[in-house]
Design a protein around this motif. Structure first.
Motif, mmCIF file in Angstrom:
data_model
loop_
_atom_site.group_PDB
_atom_site.id
_atom_site.type_symbol
_atom_site.label_atom_id
_atom_site.label_comp_id
_atom_site.label_asym_id
_atom_site.label_seq_id
_atom_site.Cartn_x
_atom_site.Cartn_y
_atom_site.Cartn_z
ATOM 1 N N GLU A 1 48.369 42.757 34.272
ATOM 2 C CA GLU A 1 49.130 41.493 34.156
ATOM 3 C C GLU A 1 48.250 40.372 33.633
ATOM 4 O O GLU A 1 48.672 39.556 32.804
ATOM 5 C CB GLU A 1 49.707 41.116 35.523
ATOM 6 C CG GLU A 1 50.562 39.873 35.507
ATOM 7 C CD GLU A 1 51.859 40.043 34.749
ATOM 8 O OE1 GLU A 1 52.492 39.018 34.402
ATOM 9 O OE2 GLU A 1 52.253 41.206 34.482
ATOM 10 N N ALA A 2 46.987 40.344 34.102
ATOM 11 C CA ALA A 2 46.057 39.307 33.647
ATOM 12 C C ALA A 2 45.792 39.447 32.154
ATOM 13 O O ALA A 2 45.718 38.436 31.419
ATOM 14 C CB ALA A 2 44.753 39.395 34.433
ATOM 15 N N LYS B 1 47.806 40.800 29.912
ATOM 16 C CA LYS B 1 49.012 40.370 29.188
ATOM 17 C C LYS B 1 49.116 38.842 29.144
ATOM 18 O O LYS B 1 49.441 38.260 28.099
ATOM 19 C CB LYS B 1 50.251 40.956 29.866
ATOM 20 C CG LYS B 1 50.390 42.463 29.706
ATOM 21 C CD LYS B 1 51.634 42.953 30.434
ATOM 22 C CE LYS B 1 51.766 44.477 30.317
ATOM 23 N NZ LYS B 1 52.963 44.971 31.047
ATOM 24 N N LEU B 2 48.832 38.224 30.290
ATOM 25 C CA LEU B 2 48.919 36.758 30.336
ATOM 26 C C LEU B 2 47.876 36.115 29.428
ATOM 27 O O LEU B 2 48.140 35.106 28.765
ATOM 28 C CB LEU B 2 48.751 36.259 31.771
ATOM 29 C CG LEU B 2 49.938 36.528 32.704
ATOM 30 C CD1 LEU B 2 49.572 36.169 34.139
ATOM 31 C CD2 LEU B 2 51.155 35.727 32.246
ATOM 32 N N SER B 3 46.670 36.693 29.372
ATOM 33 C CA SER B 3 45.620 36.144 28.505
ATOM 34 C C SER B 3 46.046 36.218 27.043
ATOM 35 O O SER B 3 45.865 35.258 26.272
ATOM 36 C CB SER B 3 44.307 36.908 28.721
ATOM 37 O OG SER B 3 43.844 36.734 30.049
ATOM 38 N N LEU C 1 49.104 36.377 25.951
ATOM 39 C CA LEU C 1 50.231 35.459 25.735
ATOM 40 C C LEU C 1 49.751 34.003 25.679
ATOM 41 O O LEU C 1 50.243 33.203 24.871
ATOM 42 C CB LEU C 1 51.259 35.632 26.856
ATOM 43 C CG LEU C 1 52.627 34.970 26.632
ATOM 44 C CD1 LEU C 1 53.256 35.449 25.328
ATOM 45 C CD2 LEU C 1 53.560 35.276 27.807
ATOM 46 N N ILE C 2 48.770 33.669 26.523
ATOM 47 C CA ILE C 2 48.214 32.314 26.484
ATOM 48 C C ILE C 2 47.551 32.048 25.141
ATOM 49 O O ILE C 2 47.711 30.966 24.543
ATOM 50 C CB ILE C 2 47.206 32.123 27.643
ATOM 51 C CG1 ILE C 2 47.952 32.037 28.973
ATOM 52 C CG2 ILE C 2 46.366 30.852 27.432
ATOM 53 C CD1 ILE C 2 47.032 32.071 30.177
ATOM 54 N N LEU D 1 52.010 29.559 32.078
ATOM 55 C CA LEU D 1 51.243 30.784 31.832
ATOM 56 C C LEU D 1 49.844 30.688 32.425
ATOM 57 O O LEU D 1 49.342 31.649 33.045
ATOM 58 C CB LEU D 1 51.161 31.045 30.322
ATOM 59 C CG LEU D 1 52.475 31.429 29.632
ATOM 60 C CD1 LEU D 1 52.282 31.478 28.131
ATOM 61 C CD2 LEU D 1 52.997 32.771 30.152
ATOM 62 N N GLN E 1 50.203 30.996 36.091
ATOM 63 C CA GLN E 1 50.420 32.401 36.457
ATOM 64 C C GLN E 1 49.130 33.208 36.329
ATOM 65 O O GLN E 1 48.821 34.052 37.171
ATOM 66 C CB GLN E 1 51.500 32.999 35.554
ATOM 67 C CG GLN E 1 52.894 32.451 35.817
ATOM 68 C CD GLN E 1 53.931 33.063 34.910
ATOM 69 O OE1 GLN E 1 53.843 34.248 34.561
ATOM 70 N NE2 GLN E 1 54.907 32.251 34.500
ATOM 71 N N LYS E 2 48.373 32.901 35.263
ATOM 72 C CA LYS E 2 47.098 33.614 35.064
ATOM 73 C C LYS E 2 46.153 33.321 36.220
ATOM 74 O O LYS E 2 45.453 34.221 36.739
ATOM 75 C CB LYS E 2 46.472 33.150 33.750
ATOM 76 C CG LYS E 2 45.086 33.742 33.457
ATOM 77 C CD LYS E 2 45.148 35.229 33.203
ATOM 78 C CE LYS E 2 43.854 35.765 32.600
ATOM 79 N NZ LYS E 2 42.635 35.368 33.301
ATOM 80 N N VAL F 1 47.354 35.208 39.172
ATOM 81 C CA VAL F 1 46.997 36.630 39.030
ATOM 82 C C VAL F 1 45.514 36.833 39.282
ATOM 83 O O VAL F 1 45.093 37.786 39.975
ATOM 84 C CB VAL F 1 47.399 37.145 37.636
ATOM 85 C CG1 VAL F 1 46.820 38.556 37.390
ATOM 86 C CG2 VAL F 1 48.909 37.174 37.507
#
Length: 754
Positions: A223-224, A226-228, A230-231, A566, A569-570, A573
């Motif tokens: 998840e981290a 993916k978030l990175s 996306l960020i 994001l 959320q990161k 996470v």
């Protein structure tokens, strides 16, 4: 309650003044500047003191009412209430640099003890603060006054519900609402309960993760990642569209500058055109002058035609006679008369001479025998002389007749009477000829004068028309010239008006471009446009439509708004990864934390339910109070107003802020539609009703300072009667004797002169 007495030691211009008051209506009369308003302010001073703040450069109450010579205001007031009898003493001293010292003392006259130490006497005795006192029972000089609705409705609500206007029901509701939002906002995001629910969910998740630590840690790391990614993507989008938006903004500014320059150029052209048209001067004035000159010309031409018509034919010169000829004619008449007289005289003398000669000759002849020869000769000689004289008379008579006949023949008449008539006719015709000739000469001179005026006016008219017609000499017909000039003037005036309107519109349009023109005429905007046009973002922005620009702004805003979530959320996470690593396998700790979170969440939910119930109860009570208060106040105010106006106005109304209105024939209108005096009467009726409702049975003294100046005599008597019968004390300060005279007609009322 009522003010029993007051004593002014020093206050404004009043010193050593004592006043005893009755429980009912008190009318205090005094000339202008005798201290009536000062007495009113002294009453407020006793209850609430004086303000040290001025407004818009005006003096403060302290500066107005503290005597400048001593710098000290002092006095006392005795008031009787349902709680007892109190004497308020107050002293205020002013020093340099705005410093002051104030001493207030309230004595309970029943016990002799000092009470309400360190408190405001008005709050403790009257039960209201200064603003409420001024807005209810303290009425100053009127002139368009109205009830101050700011905070008025809320203050009344607080007093009736809580007994103290400072215990604000609205503030309590706001505090409860603030506490509720802290626990659970209306949108359902944030707040302590939401945080506990999230914490509970996290703890439950962590407990489950502790059981499956390895798989959970992998999921967190995925998840981290993916978030990175996306960020990073949203950051790139944000930077890209932010740059495009800035470029588009500069491009649009450059385009607006181009449009602004065109508008400015058009404005300058219109200004130049208007300046040329302004050279025509006062077009309506010049048009009026042309019309006036043309009207004068028409009038002179009409007069000239009339004079020519009245000129008629020239008189017959045969009838003319000079003065000498008239004199000779009159001499001929005189001579004829004399010749006639001479002829008659000579004829008589001739007859006499012939008769005498014949007689003398006859006497001599008959006496020839009896007288001597000498006598006879003498008689014959005498007869001869007489005959000779007769002959002379005959000659003279013939001469006179010849002269007379000559004159008569010359004039063609038969006798002297005919001569006289003919001469007079001839002279009369001569005089008529002279008068006709003079009148004709006069008409000719007038015609000549009209012609000169006509030529002068034509010259002036051509000069006036030359402002609008290029070559006036081409127009021989003045009517056509004037018509052309008026038409040209109208065209110029219309063009001038249209140009002025267009210039005003262009200037207004130019003001709309002030953001791009700036102080430098748009040079900075032009340079920015040229610079950005060379960049990749600028080239792309040049192709943008309005829709493209809106889409770019939308995408930029989306990226900007998405990034914080994001990143948050990161962070969560990452925190989850750290927690998972730190607490992996410690299920007892997580279970205890979860149990504590569940207990705290249950307590917060119970508190939220209590806050919502309390808020609903307070709002319901407030609405019920307003629903019950308003009809009572308006009902009593309407009753008083009907009494004041003999039933003409008996249907007052008020909104939630106590702003007054009234009804006539079922139509609601604002209080401003009433006359000034009727507005004052409505204002006073509402004040009385409001005071009775707020203060129940113990109403503070009702103070009126010159409050009835605009109210007529009949309504004034009704107001004073109502105040006298109200059951509470009323203090009416006035410079007129009218209120005092009315008070003396009312039983129990007191009139006092200062």
């Amino acid at each position: 309650m009522y003010i029993k007495s007051l004593y002014i030691e020093a206050f404004a211009g009043v010193k050593e003044k004592e006043l005893e008051l009755s429980r009912g209506l008190n009318v205090i009369e005094g000339e202008n500047e005798s201290g009536k308003s000062t007495l009113c302010m002294f009453i407020k001073f006793m209850f609430y003191g004086l303000s040290g703040r001025g407004c818009d450069g005006d003096m403060s109450e302290r500066q107005k009412y503290v005597p400048w010579d001593t710098g000290r205001a002092a006095g006392n007031l005795t008031i009787v209430t349902g709680k007892g009898e109190f004497r308020i003493s107050r002293e205020l001293s002013l020093f340099d640099e705005g410093q002051h010292r104030e001493r207030t003392e309230v004595i309970d006259l029943y016990s002799g003890e000092r009470v309400f130490k360190g408190k405001v006497p008005g709050l403790c005795i009257l039960g209201i603060d200064e603003q409420m006192f001024v807005n209810t029972v303290f009425i100053r000089q009127m002139g368009g006054v109205s009830i101050d609705g700011t905070g008025m409705a809320e203050a009344i609500e607080n007093i009736l519900m809580a007994g103290d206007e400072n215990l604000s029901v609205r503030k309590a509701v706001d505090r409860l609402e603030k506490s509720r939002r802290a626990l659970m906002p209306k949108k359902g995001t944030g707040g302590r309960i939401q945080m506990l629910m999230q914490e509970k969910a996290r703890l439950e998740a962590r407990l489950e993760e502790a059981k499956q630590s390895s798989s959970a840690l992998i999921a967190y790391e995925n998840e981290a990642a993916k978030l990175s990614a996306l960020i990073e993507k949203r950051t790139a989008e944000k930077n890209k569209y932010d740059e495009l938006c800035r470029a588009y903004k500069k491009i649009e500014a450059g385009r607006r500058l181009e449009a602004a320059l065109k508008v400015r150029e058009r404005t300058e052209e219109l200004q130049e055109k208007l300046s040329l048209l302004e050279e025509y001067g006062d077009i309506p004035g010049q048009t009026g002058r042309i019309n006036a000159l043309f009207a004068r010309l028409s009038g002179i031409e009409s007069r000239q035609k009339g004079l020519r018509r009245s000129l008629g034919d020239a008189p017959d010169e045969a009838d003319s006679m000079s003065g000498e000829e008239i004199l000779n004619a009159r001499r001929s008449v005189t001579r004829a008369r004399k010749d006639k007289e001479k002829r008659g005289t000579f004829a008589i003398l001739l007859s006499v001479m012939l008769a005498l000669g014949a007689g003398v000759a006859a006497v001599g002849y008959f006496l020839r025998g009896s007288v001597g020869q000498s006598v006879m000769i003498a008689s014959l000689c005498a007869a001869g002389v007489l005959v000779l004289v007769g002959v002379v008379m005959a000659v003279l008579c013939a001469v006179s007749s010849a002269s007379l006949l000559k004159v008569l023949k010359e004039w063609g008449v038969r006798n002297v009477q005919g001569l006289e008539r003919e001469v007079e006719k001839k002279i009369d015709r001569a005089h008529a000829y002279t008068r006709a000739s003079e009148e004709r000469e006069k008409r000719l001179l007038e015609i000549q004068g009209c012609e000169e005026d006509r030529q002068s006016i034509i010259a002036s008219l051509r000069g006036a028309c030359s402002a609008f017609v290029q070559n006036t000499d081409e127009y021989t017909d003045t009517d056509i010239l004037v018509s052309q000039a008026i038409e040209a003037a109208s065209s110029v005036a219309k063009e001038k008006e249209e140009t002025g309107a267009a210039l005003a519109m262009a200037r207004g349009e130019l003001k709309g471009y002030s953001d791009v023109l700036g102080y430098d005429g748009g040079e900075a905007v032009r340079l920015a446009y040229e610079e950005i046009s060379e960049t990749e973002a600028g080239k792309a922005a040049l192709e943008f439509t309005t829709k493209d620009a809106a889409m770019a702004i939308s995408k930029k805003n989306f990226a900007e708004s998405a990034l914080p979530g994001l990143i948050s959320q990161k962070g969560e996470v990452d925190s989850g990864i750290a927690r998972t690593k730190a607490t992996a396998g410690d299920t007892s700790v997580l279970a205890a934390q979860l149990d504590g979170a569940e207990r705290e969440l249950a307590a917060m939910e119970r508190r939220l339910a209590g806050i919502e119930a309390a808020t609903a109860a307070l709002i319901s009570a407030s609405e019920a109070m307003r629903a019950s208060l308003m009809p009572r106040v308006i009902g009593e105010a309407s009753e008083l107003m009907g009494r004041f106006t003999d039933g003409k106005y008996s249907a007052l109304s008020a909104d939630r802020s106590f702003a007054l209105g009234f009804s006539v024939d079922g139509i609601k209108r604002e209080i401003s539609n009433m006359s000034a005096g009727t507005q004052d009467a409505a204002y006073i009726s509402f004040r009385c009703a409001l005071a009775r409702e707020i203060f129940a049975g113990d109403v503070p003294p009702f103070v009126c300072d010159e409050s009835f100046a605009r109210i007529d005599e009949n309504r004034l008597f009704g107001i004073l009667s109502a105040l006298n019968e109200s059951g509470f004390q009323s203090l009416v300060f006035t410079c007129r004797h009218l209120e005092g005279d009315m008070a003396r007609r009312l039983e129990g009322a007191v009139s006092t002169e200062l």
